[in-house]
Design an enzyme around this catalytic site. Structure first.
Site, PDB file in Angstrom:
ATOM      1  N   ASP A 197       0.299  41.778  -5.683  1.00  0.00           N
ATOM      2  CA  ASP A 197       0.380  42.908  -6.613  1.00  0.00           C
ATOM      3  C   ASP A 197       1.444  42.721  -7.686  1.00  0.00           C
ATOM      4  OD1 ASP A 197       2.405  43.218  -4.728  1.00  0.00           O
ATOM      5  OD2 ASP A 197       2.010  45.345  -4.383  1.00  0.00           O
TER       6      ASP A 197
ATOM      7  N   CYS B 287      14.361  44.723   8.365  1.00  0.00           N
ATOM      8  CA  CYS B 287      13.264  44.715   7.396  1.00  0.00           C
ATOM      9  C   CYS B 287      11.938  44.618   8.150  1.00  0.00           C
ATOM     10  CB  CYS B 287      13.437  43.522   6.452  1.00  0.00           C
ATOM     11  SG  CYS B 287      12.173  43.403   5.164  1.00  0.00           S
TER      12      CYS B 287
HETATM   13 ZN   LIG Z   1      12.280  41.128   4.695  1.00  0.00          ZN
END
Ligand SMILES: [Zn+2]
Length: 138
Positions: free
Chosen positions: A46, A108
């Site tokens: 994207d 994350c």
């Molecule tokens: Zn990451």
């Protein structure tokens, strides 16, 4: 049909190898959209598509070399060099969101800690604001 999808797109196949923020893995996006629409389908990351759009009709103003940074759920990057999108050997050429910027930082979705998108994405900014509010700060 041109489609941008988050994550690592396998060059040439239009398959999303992995998109950690939406839980896609080995997702045959190009094939699915082609079968549903009957159209030719082009799939890329994207942020790469955003860079192409900005270069074509936006702030890039059709320059030969530019960097686009997208901020949202994550942090994406799109690099155009000598008029060509740089995808890298495995489609991750400009995946800047997973560069480590904080040693032992927040977790994350990619499984590591302290990635750029844990602090600079909309999601990361909200998380940091909530942590400050929980500490009683305005
Ligand atoms: Zn990451």
């Amino acid at each position: 049909m041109g489609v941008g999808a988050p994550g690592f797109i396998e060059p040439g196949t239009g398959k999303v190898a992995i998109a950690v923020n939406i839980g896609w893995k080995d997702f045959a996006l190009k094939d699915i959209l082609r079968d549903l629409s009957g159209l030719q389908v082009y799939v890329d990351n994207d942020a790469n598509i955003a860079a192409l759009g900005e270069n074509w009709k936006g702030a890039g103003n059709q320059v030969n070399n530019m960097l686009a940074v997208t901020l949202g759920t994550g942090v994406g990057g799109g690099i155009i060099a000598n008029g060509q999108v740089i995808s890298g050997a495995n489609g991750t050429g400009a995946e800047i969101g997973h560069i480590t910027v904080e040693k032992n930082g927040a977790s994350c979705n990619c499984g590591r800690k302290g990635c750029l998108e844990t602090v600079a994405s909309a999601t990361g900014i909200v998380r940091q604001a909530e942590e400050l509010l929980a500490e009683g700060k305005a």
